[in-house]
Design a protein around this motif. Structure first.
Motif, PDB file in Angstrom:
ATOM      1  N   ASN A  14      -6.872   4.901  -0.803  1.00  0.00           N
ATOM      2  CA  ASN A  14      -8.258   4.503  -0.547  1.00  0.00           C
ATOM      3  C   ASN A  14      -8.913   3.779  -1.720  1.00  0.00           C
ATOM      4  OD1 ASN A  14      -8.270   5.720   2.033  1.00  0.00           O
ATOM      5  ND2 ASN A  14      -8.680   7.713   1.121  1.00  0.00           N
ATOM      6  N   GLU A  15      -8.255   3.699  -2.869  1.00  0.00           N
ATOM      7  CA  GLU A  15      -8.846   3.059  -4.035  1.00  0.00           C
ATOM      8  C   GLU A  15      -8.998   1.559  -3.789  1.00  0.00           C
ATOM      9  OE1 GLU A  15      -9.893   1.483  -7.708  1.00  0.00           O
ATOM     10  OE2 GLU A  15      -8.112   0.865  -6.621  1.00  0.00           O
ATOM     11  N   TYR A  16     -10.140   1.008  -4.213  1.00  0.00           N
ATOM     12  CA  TYR A  16     -10.404  -0.413  -3.959  1.00  0.00           C
ATOM     13  C   TYR A  16     -10.704  -1.207  -5.228  1.00  0.00           C
ATOM     14  CZ  TYR A  16     -12.634  -4.658  -2.256  1.00  0.00           C
ATOM     15  OH  TYR A  16     -12.962  -5.964  -2.025  1.00  0.00           O
ATOM     16  N   SER A  18       0.833  -1.214   0.000  1.00  0.00           N
ATOM     17  CA  SER A  18       0.000   0.000   0.000  1.00  0.00           C
ATOM     18  C   SER A  18       0.862   1.256   0.000  1.00  0.00           C
ATOM     19  CB  SER A  18      -0.932   0.000   1.221  1.00  0.00           C
ATOM     20  OG  SER A  18      -1.833  -1.074   1.180  1.00  0.00           O
ATOM     21  N   GLN A  34      -7.631  -2.241  -7.376  1.00  0.00           N
ATOM     22  CA  GLN A  34      -6.767  -3.114  -6.578  1.00  0.00           C
ATOM     23  C   GLN A  34      -7.401  -4.488  -6.418  1.00  0.00           C
ATOM     24  OE1 GLN A  34      -5.344  -1.341  -2.914  1.00  0.00           O
ATOM     25  NE2 GLN A  34      -5.259   0.704  -3.815  1.00  0.00           N
ATOM     26  N   PHE A  35      -8.704  -4.529  -6.249  1.00  0.00           N
ATOM     27  CA  PHE A  35      -9.408  -5.805  -6.118  1.00  0.00           C
ATOM     28  C   PHE A  35      -9.353  -6.602  -7.419  1.00  0.00           C
ATOM     29  CE2 PHE A  35     -13.426  -8.137  -6.708  1.00  0.00           C
ATOM     30  CZ  PHE A  35     -13.325  -9.048  -5.669  1.00  0.00           C
ATOM     31  N   ALA A  84      -6.145  -2.717   1.716  1.00  0.00           N
ATOM     32  CA  ALA A  84      -7.530  -2.427   1.356  1.00  0.00           C
ATOM     33  C   ALA A  84      -8.221  -3.659   0.783  1.00  0.00           C
ATOM     34  CB  ALA A  84      -7.573  -1.288   0.339  1.00  0.00           C
ATOM     35  N   VAL A  85      -7.513  -4.433  -0.036  1.00  0.00           N
ATOM     36  CA  VAL A  85      -8.083  -5.655  -0.604  1.00  0.00           C
ATOM     37  C   VAL A  85      -8.087  -6.773   0.427  1.00  0.00           C
ATOM     38  CG1 VAL A  85      -7.875  -7.348  -2.468  1.00  0.00           C
ATOM     39  CG2 VAL A  85      -7.283  -4.963  -2.882  1.00  0.00           C
TER      40      VAL A  85
END
Length: 302
Positions: free
Chosen positions: A234-236, A106, A239-240, A252-253
């Motif tokens: 904060n991006e999800y 991250s 990344q997911f 986050a993931v």
């Protein structure tokens, strides 16, 4: 209009009683309206504060609970414990075996997005604004037009592109996606802010950019850098989609893994979320004054 005669024999004195009464009535009405307005604003503010703080309160409360006791009806844990934070920091749960590696992912992802956005944004705005590139306005306008398409619409195309080029489960794939999303905003802010730098300071292009342009752009650099860092942190969605194994994914993931089993360790999940939220909070409060100044300067120049 009325006339009042005094017994002392003095001349009659004229008084405008209706006008005076009307002015006093208007003042009372204005005060009453001001009090009602202030009370309404205070009520709305209190509701917004409660709406904001209740989720944070629940996060803290759940993180201080023992495992299996997170659905108690107490306003505060009767036996509050920071054991959940110890488990997260020491990676003592099988969900958290790669926590520090994922935390490093991250940090790396956010740092690279911030650095590339600042470099590309400053070089573009410098080239268009100071070196007078022919039809340079087309570059900035075309960059801003990318915001017409929602980022979620591009998720599947980006996924297919990264898959084809072998960048699946590689942090650089997410970096390659997030940098184009943040750069148009950076170009706009830098270009507007750069107009405040006198053209008389220009010498050679390198000296202008390195010794004059960048130091004078410090408030805008802080503002855009903070924005890019928070965006990447904060991006999800991307990344997911692009990071799926334990060694490549970010925190986050990884938080989504807590919901994969029938019995989710909510206390560890909330503790992880609180720890993960600390760096952006610290960054924001460290640079909030320069950030607001840079955004204001960039917004009013034109």
């Amino acid at each position: 209009m009325t006339t009042t005669t005094l017994d002392t024999g003095r001349a009659p004195v004229k008084t405008d009683l209706p006008a005076t009464y009307s002015m006093e009535r208007m003042r009372r009405s204005a005060r009453r309206w001001r009090y009602l307005t202030n009370a309404g604003a205070a009520l709305i503010g209190a509701l917004l504060i409660a709406w904001t703080l209740i989720p944070l309160y629940n996060m803290v409360m759940v993180s201080l609970e023992h495992e299996g006791e997170v659905f108690s009806d107490h306003l505060w844990p009767p036996q509050a414990s920071t054991d959940s934070f110890r488990v997260v920091l020491t990676e003592s749960h099988w969900y958290l075996e790669s926590f520090w590696h994922q935390f490093g992912n991250s940090v790396f992802l956010a740092a690279m997005v911030t650095l590339l956005v600042l470099v590309i944004g400053t070089l573009t705005s410098f080239s268009v604004g100071r070196m007078r590139i022919r039809n340079g306005w087309l570059i900035t306008n075309a960059a801003l037009l990318t915001y017409v398409i929602p980022a979620s619409f591009l998720a599947i195309p980006f996924y297919l592109i990264m898959n084809r080029y072998g960048l699946q489960n590689n942090p650089w794939s997410v970096i390659a996606v997030l940098v184009p999303f943040a750069t148009p905003y950076a170009i706009f802010i830098f270009q507007e802010y750069g107009r405040s730098i006198p053209i008389e300071l220009d010498e050679s292009p390198f000296q202008i950019y390195y010794k004059i342009y960048l130091p004078l752009m410090a408030p805008a650099l802080v503002a855009v850098g903070t924005y890019a860092l928070l965006l990447a942190w904060n991006e999800y969605l991307y990344q997911f989609l692009l990071l799926s194994n334990d060694r490549s994914m970010t925190v986050a993931v990884a938080l989504g893994k807590f919901l994969n089993s029938d019995v989710a360790p909510w206390n560890y999940m909330m503790a992880t979320a609180i720890i993960y939220a600390l760096p952006p909070i610290a960054t924001y409060y460290a640079f909030r004054h320069k950030m607001s100044g840079g955004l204001t300067m960039g917004g009013v120049k034109g």
